[in-house]
Design a protein around this motif. Structure first.
Motif, PDB file in Angstrom:
ATOM      1  N   LEU A 488       0.818  -1.207   0.000  1.00  0.00           N
ATOM      2  CA  LEU A 488       0.000   0.000   0.000  1.00  0.00           C
ATOM      3  C   LEU A 488       0.855   1.262   0.000  1.00  0.00           C
ATOM      4  O   LEU A 488       0.483   2.284  -0.587  1.00  0.00           O
ATOM      5  N   ARG A 489       2.018   1.190   0.652  1.00  0.00           N
ATOM      6  CA  ARG A 489       2.879   2.369   0.719  1.00  0.00           C
ATOM      7  C   ARG A 489       3.414   2.714  -0.664  1.00  0.00           C
ATOM      8  O   ARG A 489       3.599   3.893  -0.982  1.00  0.00           O
ATOM      9  N   HIS A 492       0.598   4.655  -2.295  1.00  0.00           N
ATOM     10  CA  HIS A 492       0.375   5.956  -1.650  1.00  0.00           C
ATOM     11  C   HIS A 492       1.521   6.919  -1.936  1.00  0.00           C
ATOM     12  O   HIS A 492       1.303   8.092  -2.252  1.00  0.00           O
ATOM     13  N   ASN A 493       2.753   6.432  -1.853  1.00  0.00           N
ATOM     14  CA  ASN A 493       3.903   7.315  -2.063  1.00  0.00           C
ATOM     15  C   ASN A 493       3.966   7.827  -3.497  1.00  0.00           C
ATOM     16  O   ASN A 493       4.357   8.972  -3.739  1.00  0.00           O
ATOM     17  N   GLY A 496       0.275   9.641  -4.318  1.00  0.00           N
ATOM     18  CA  GLY A 496      -0.028  10.723  -3.389  1.00  0.00           C
ATOM     19  C   GLY A 496       0.624  12.034  -3.773  1.00  0.00           C
ATOM     20  O   GLY A 496       0.122  13.104  -3.435  1.00  0.00           O
ATOM     21  N   TYR A 709      -8.364   4.305   1.405  1.00  0.00           N
ATOM     22  CA  TYR A 709      -7.927   5.554   0.789  1.00  0.00           C
ATOM     23  C   TYR A 709      -6.846   5.335  -0.258  1.00  0.00           C
ATOM     24  O   TYR A 709      -6.793   6.054  -1.259  1.00  0.00           O
ATOM     25  N   VAL A 710      -6.001   4.350  -0.058  1.00  0.00           N
ATOM     26  CA  VAL A 710      -4.961   4.100  -1.059  1.00  0.00           C
ATOM     27  C   VAL A 710      -5.591   3.666  -2.373  1.00  0.00           C
ATOM     28  O   VAL A 710      -5.093   3.967  -3.456  1.00  0.00           O
ATOM     29  N   ILE A 713      -6.637   6.873  -4.066  1.00  0.00           N
ATOM     30  CA  ILE A 713      -5.503   7.572  -4.684  1.00  0.00           C
ATOM     31  C   ILE A 713      -5.203   6.976  -6.060  1.00  0.00           C
ATOM     32  O   ILE A 713      -5.007   7.695  -7.041  1.00  0.00           O
ATOM     33  N   ARG A 840     -11.374  11.201   2.232  1.00  0.00           N
ATOM     34  CA  ARG A 840     -10.004  11.315   2.724  1.00  0.00           C
ATOM     35  C   ARG A 840      -9.882  10.967   4.197  1.00  0.00           C
ATOM     36  O   ARG A 840      -8.821  10.555   4.651  1.00  0.00           O
ATOM     37  N   ASN A 843     -12.623   7.048   4.493  1.00  0.00           N
ATOM     38  CA  ASN A 843     -12.229   5.958   3.587  1.00  0.00           C
ATOM     39  C   ASN A 843     -13.382   4.990   3.340  1.00  0.00           C
ATOM     40  O   ASN A 843     -13.284   3.798   3.611  1.00  0.00           O
TER      41      ASN A 843
END
Length: 882
Positions: A488-489, A492-493, A496, A709-710, A713, A840, A843
């Protein structure tokens, strides 16, 4: 697969291919083949994975290594480094190591790719003896080194090892697709019983060089010897997916393995290929005594014999170099550059690019004049040098290194190396930084030929011998599953920081309450302030219990700009709205004429000073209304057509002039739906099925599925990608919620671009209407695209049905809500901003609770549409193009 056998000639060798139209840039040194051997043993080619290799049974995944990989996207962006962008740091022992930020990202990516490899390969019938590549860690990017440059080169070699794991994953995916697995490969990752991978991450993997097996991603392919095929099972799969495969044979050897018979060319085809390969003006057999005399060539004509010095120079040149002949004239030296070494061939001030360009031209002239024996000797040296092996002690080749001179700003000087220096220097260069000149029997070692290359030799600090790969007797244990947050990171990174558009309030075209009443509803601002009479009991009761803020909400206004309206005026407005809400359609004529411009006897006309409205009846469709200039022809190639009578009457009330593009832009700014029908005469076969159009979808999922939320995005980024398609202008023309989502993705300044005209997809895939015998086209969204824009996920239920979950209400739900007043109002914008904030923070995809369903809004809107339709039915004329 093309189906045509392509034949290539390279020196004495013949190569055929069904899937490639050209030979690889570099053909590796051919191993010695023996049909009686197993051929499963092979060197580990991980040091140079971006080049084509010979086929070995132990590595059937190697042809799928991407040839020119693009390290982008949320998964592989961390690998997007060159030797100049890599950062290093000092460890506790004072040695250089790759920076911890890069090492951490690479380590996590390695963990996730190995986990994907484990899941995708589970259950597949892997050929016996298959050797999987080593993990990138084993190539040294987590080790310390004596200097920073070496640490960077080791890191780049380790970076290439990620391509090997990726190739294995691609091979597993290809195998699943080729064998027709019951479970799609993406579902294997998403629904893995242990550590299921988020769908967004898997979707990005499918878009990368791992999952994209189309011709858009070039692969290295492989060369197979005609005498033995180690991939009898794999070859048909590679052919089906158009992986480059070349089969090698000699001109005089027609032996082909039974699995490669369809690669065997006919003698006529070989003869034709050889003839096409020969130069048109061959200089073979010419006796030209001037060959090689002018510029220190390695050969010289002398009484019919040819001699070659150990340094590759003619006798005269050698004597001069040793001081036995007349001294040459002193060369002119530029003081801004270092003095070239004697016999280096480099001129004063000549950089490496100019030097090699000059030598190339000289060699072309030599080739035109060389005799057959000279050509044969030169080609023999070229073949021997193809493996870029270290010249032996008995070798007569001369090796030059291009060394930077610090006192001259790093200018590269061509310096001849001694045999001892060659032993210490050769391993610091890769194949791409070595250049062999067969005319002079010279090697040039120059890092500038490929600054980002990694050395091919073994380095003193490297503890691993990669030239010999001995598989472990037991397979390595499966990797531990990565954490869900790691996947997920990545999403998101990456997404995002890719902002699509500001989420600020849209106020440019939003109507204020009073202008809303007048232009959209037809309320007379000068209406009598006395209390209206003649209302029914229902009307009286409704007016009595209504708060004015509620009246504002009914017509789509937030009620924030009404404080200046007097109480008497508020009461009159409430009565007017009460008529539209409580009266049946058949009694709308009871509304006082001093309140409403659609009441009997009002002066509203179907033609103002600038425009006229006409209706368009098309069988099987609701009536449309065309907005045309009343005095002059339109200056745009398309017809402005609105889908409802209320919008057409609203245009009559406005003073927007006669410019159709200006009127259309005004409608766009207010989120009002319309069409731009462009007449075109096209052939019937110009229409294509929607299945040929690239589709956008967030995918299908098995329960339990909950979007977080991811996921949102990633959805925003995918939506932004779609909005940049030319046909996506149809989203803006749809108005209402789809229009607002398009503005959120593209920004408010994009509106005028939607009026340029229809896209190229309008004719084959868009809306087609026949009006007065003339065919008109416009861009249109498919149902799947509409659902995609609203952020829809398809989730299987336990009874095998499909449930739709979306981030935003779909048009059907919007049309039944209390927010749909035909345009984008202040209340619509307020709801949009609240919903965006809830996504946001909370979620969730539960928007129905926040979407107001107001029966009074639907009732007043129905009465308004009916009154406008009746008005235009009696006052407007049928559409004509005059």
């Amino acid at each position: 697969m093309t189906g045509n056998l392509n034949i290539f000639v390279c020196e004495e060798d013949i190569y055929t291919s069904l899937t490639a139209s050209f030979l690889p840039d570099v053909i590796p040194h051919q191993p010695i083949w023996d049909p009686r051997d197993n051929h499963d043993a092979s060197p580990d080619d991980s040091n140079s994975p971006l080049t084509t290799r010979w086929a070995y049974g132990a590595r059937p995944w190697f042809p799928l290594v991407p040839l020119d990989p693009t390290f982008d996207g949320p998964i592989f962006e961390c690998l997007n480094h060159s030797i100049f962008s890599l950062r290093t740091e000092l460890d506790s022992g004072g040695k250089h190591i790759l920076h911890c930020d890069i090492r951490e990202k690479w380590c996590k990516l390695e963990h996730k790719l190995l986990w994907c490899q484990e899941i995708l390969g589970a259950g597949l019938l892997i050929p016996w003896g298959t050797i999987l590549p080593c993990a990138p860690t084993q190539y040294g990017y987590q080790r310390s080194h004596a200097d920073a440059q070496l640490a960077k080169k080791v890191a780049l070699r380790s970076r290439n090892a990620f391509l090997l794991i990726s190739a294995v994953c691609s091979w597993y995916i290809m195998t699943c697709l080729y064998r027709g697995s019951n479970c799609p490969w993406m579902a294997l990752l998403i629904n893995a019983p242990i550590c299921p991978i988020p769908a967004e991450w898997v979707h990005e993997l499918s878009r990368s060089f791992v999952g994209d097996l189309s011709s858009r991603i070039p692969r290295t392919g492989a060369i197979i010897s005609s005498v033995h095929c180690p991939w009898e099972v794999q070859l048909p799969m590679f052919e089906q997916f158009s992986i480059p495969i070349w089969v090698h044979c000699n001109r005089n050897n027609s032996t082909f393995h039974t699995s490669l018979c369809h690669y065997s060319p006919s003698p006529e085809a070989i003869a034709h290929a050889i003839e096409a390969h020969l130069p048109s003006n061959s200089a073979w057999g010419q006796d030209d005594g001037s060959w090689g005399q002018d510029d220190g060539a390695w050969g010289k004509r002398d009484g019919g014999s040819q001699k070659e010095s150990a340094l590759g120079w003619g006798d005269d040149a050698t004597q001069t170099a040793l001081g036995w002949g007349p001294a040459p004239a002193a060369p002119q030296v530029d003081p801004r550059f270092p003095v070239p070494e004697r016999l280096s061939g480099q001129k004063s001030g000549e950089d490496w690019k100019t030097f090699f360009a000059r030598r190339l031209e000289e060699n072309r002239k030599k080739e035109e004049k060389e005799s057959p024996s000279q050509c044969q000797s030169r080609q023999s040296r070229e073949r021997a040098a193809k493996n870029h092996s270290l010249p032996g002690k008995s070798s007569s080749a001369t090796i030059f290194e291009w060394q930077p001179q610090d006192e001259f700003g790093g200018f590269l000087l061509r310096v001849r190396l001694t045999k001892a220096e060659v032993l210490m220097t050769w391993g610091n260069y890769s194949n791409s930084t070595m250049l062999y000149d067969s005319f002079r029997n010279e090697w040039d070692l120059c890092n500038e030929l490929d600054p980002t290359s990694t050395p091919d030799g073994d380095w003193e600090e490297d503890k691993f011998n990669f030239l010999v790969s001995i598989p472990d007797p037991l397979p390595p244990p499966p990797p531990a599953p990565p954490s869900l947050s790691s996947f997920l990171r990545d999403i998101h990174n990456y997404f995002g920081r890719h902002k699509v558009a500001a989420s600020s309030n849209y106020m440019e075209g939003v109507e204020w309450f009073v202008t809303h009443l007048h232009f959209h509803l037809g309320f007379h601002l000068s209406a009598s302030t006395t209390r209206s009479i003649g209302g029914s009991a229902t009307f009286e009761s409704w007016v009595k219990k209504q708060k004015f803020s509620h009246v504002c909400n009914i017509v789509g206004d937030s009620g924030r700009d009404v404080d200046w309206i007097s109480d008497v005026q508020k009461h009159v407005i409430t009565c007017f709205i009460g008529y539209l809400v409580t009266l049946p359609t058949s009694q709308l004529s009871e509304i006082p004429s001093n309140h409403w411009d659609l009441a009997p006897g009002t002066p509203l006309s179907t033609s103002n000073a600038f425009i006229r409205v006409s209706y368009i009846d098309i069988p099987g469709r609701e009536r449309l209304y065309a907005i045309q200039p009343s005095r002059a022809r339109s200056l745009v190639p398309w017809k402005l057509v609105v889908p409802d009578a209320a919008t057409a009457v609203m245009c009559l009330r406005r003073d927007w002039g006669s410019d159709i593009s200006t009127i259309a832009l005004k409608l766009l700014q207010k989120g009002i739906a319309f069409k731009t029908l462009q007449p075109m005469a096209v052939s019937p076969d110009a229409r294509r099925p929607l299945s040929e159009l690239r589709t956008f979808s967030l995918g299908y999922f098995r329960p339990p599925f909950k979007a977080v939320y991811v996921n949102y995005i990633a959805y925003e980024q995918y939506c932004h990608e779609f909005m940049n398609e030319t046909r996506a202008r149809a989203t803006l023309l749809r108005g209402r919620i789809l229009w607002r989502l398009a503005l959120h993705s593209l920004g408010f300044d994009v509106l005028p671009s939607a009026l340029i005209g229809v896209s190229q997809d309008a004719v084959p895939f868009g809306l087609m209407l026949s009006i007065n015998g003339e065919t008109h086209f416009d861009d249109e969204l498919s149902e799947e695209e509409v659902y995609f824009i609203c952020g829809t996920y398809y989730v299987y239920t336990n009874n095998r049905c499909i449930e739709k979950l979306s981030w935003w209400p779909r048009p059907q739900a919007w049309a039944g809500s209390g927010l749909d007043v035909g345009f984008w109002s202040t209340r619509c914008e307020s709801w949009f901003q609240t919903r965006l904030e809830n996504i946001r923070q909370v979620n969730n995809t539960h928007w129905k609770h926040g979407l107001k369903f107001n029966g009074a809004t639907k009732k007043f809107k129905k009465n308004l549409d009916t009154a406008c339709s009746n008005f235009l039915a009696t006052k407007a004329s049928a559409f004509t193009d005059n």
